[in-house]
Design an enzyme around this catalytic site. Structure first.
Site, PDB file in Angstrom:
ATOM      1  N   HIS A  23      34.747  -4.721 -15.364  1.00 12.18           N
ATOM      2  CA  HIS A  23      35.951  -5.529 -15.130  1.00 12.18           C
ATOM      3  C   HIS A  23      35.690  -6.643 -14.113  1.00 12.18           C
ATOM      4  O   HIS A  23      36.482  -7.577 -14.008  1.00 12.18           O
ATOM      5  CB  HIS A  23      37.072  -4.619 -14.611  1.00 12.18           C
ATOM      6  CG  HIS A  23      38.399  -4.805 -15.283  1.00 12.18           C
ATOM      7  ND1 HIS A  23      38.580  -5.467 -16.482  1.00 12.18           N
ATOM      8  CD2 HIS A  23      39.636  -4.387 -14.915  1.00 12.18           C
ATOM      9  CE1 HIS A  23      39.870  -5.449 -16.804  1.00 12.18           C
ATOM     10  NE2 HIS A  23      40.529  -4.803 -15.876  1.00 12.18           N
ATOM     11  N   ASN A  70      45.468  -6.738 -12.205  1.00 18.26           N
ATOM     12  CA  ASN A  70      46.766  -6.840 -12.878  1.00 18.26           C
ATOM     13  C   ASN A  70      47.776  -7.685 -12.105  1.00 18.26           C
ATOM     14  O   ASN A  70      48.895  -7.874 -12.560  1.00 18.26           O
ATOM     15  CB  ASN A  70      47.335  -5.449 -13.190  1.00 18.26           C
ATOM     16  CG  ASN A  70      47.531  -4.607 -11.957  1.00 18.26           C
ATOM     17  OD1 ASN A  70      47.166  -5.009 -10.856  1.00 18.26           O
ATOM     18  ND2 ASN A  70      48.102  -3.426 -12.126  1.00 18.26           N
ATOM     19  N   ASN A 116      45.075  -6.965 -18.648  1.00 21.27           N
ATOM     20  CA  ASN A 116      46.155  -7.088 -17.662  1.00 21.27           C
ATOM     21  C   ASN A 116      46.030  -8.322 -16.776  1.00 21.27           C
ATOM     22  O   ASN A 116      47.036  -8.876 -16.341  1.00 21.27           O
ATOM     23  CB  ASN A 116      46.247  -5.824 -16.816  1.00 21.27           C
ATOM     24  CG  ASN A 116      46.753  -4.643 -17.624  1.00 21.27           C
ATOM     25  OD1 ASN A 116      47.526  -4.811 -18.557  1.00 21.27           O
ATOM     26  ND2 ASN A 116      46.299  -3.451 -17.287  1.00 21.27           N
TER      27      ASN A 116
END
Length: 191
Positions: A23, A70, A116
């Site tokens: 990520h 997010n 997200n």
């Protein structure tokens, strides 16, 4: 509007425990670009770390939000508003599950595909037409939850080529800035 200024944002999660996660590849690409600019990231009031410099012969702001993935939209909107960068000169670098590991794809606009960070940015900007440099991390093995997969570090096999792949994604950002979307796509989608 700053007609000649670009804003390039890499997505990731802050802190050392996330540093090697799939990520966080957006942060990795921004670190590679920072080395090319020759600067160090400094805190900005928009809840991001920034470097101002030149890439591909033009002015650029490189940024890494200090929020969690997010919640990336707030810092990105803050930066865009502060620097007055038009959305067509905003580039977001992020991980992408639906692209094979190490492949780089570029596009403008589109949905968030369950990401997200992109969802937060699109909502905060009220605009989805920003540019994206998508770094493929592949699909999780077996029945592993995609959310768990992206929060795992790259595998040993993936790490062998990671530096080269991150450099290639940084090249894609520069090509996008210098040549435009269609030309950059022709170069990076062919390989």
């Amino acid at each position: 509007m700053s007609a000649d200024l670009w804003l390039v944002v890499g997505l990731g999660n802050p802190g050392p425990s996330y540093a090697g996660n799939r990520h966080n590849v957006g942060f990795m690409v921004l670190d590679a670009l920072a080395a090319r600019v020759g600067g160090k990231f400094k805190a900005h009031r928009s809840r991001a770390e920034v470097i101002e410099g030149r890439l591909a012969g033009t002015r650029v702001i490189l940024a890494k939000p200090r929020s969690y993935m997010n919640e990336s939209g707030g810092p990105v909107k803050g930066l865009r508003d502060f620097y007055k960068v038009p959305v067509e000169r905003l580039v977001v670098v992020h991980d992408e599950l639906d692209i094979p590991y190490g492949a780089v794809r570029l596009k403008q606009g589109g949905g968030d595909n369950g990401h997200n960070g992109l969802r937060s940015i699109t909502k905060s900007l009220a605009d989805k037409d920003y540019l994206r440099v998508r770094f493929g991390v592949g699909r999780p093995p077996g029945r592993m939850d995609p959310a768990a997969f992206v929060l795992k570090d790259f595998s040993g096999t993936e790490r062998k080529d990671l530096d080269l792949d991150v450099d290639r994604a940084a090249d894609a950002v520069e090509a996008l800035m210098a040549q435009g979307l269609a030309a950059a796509q022709n170069t990076f989608h062919a390989s």
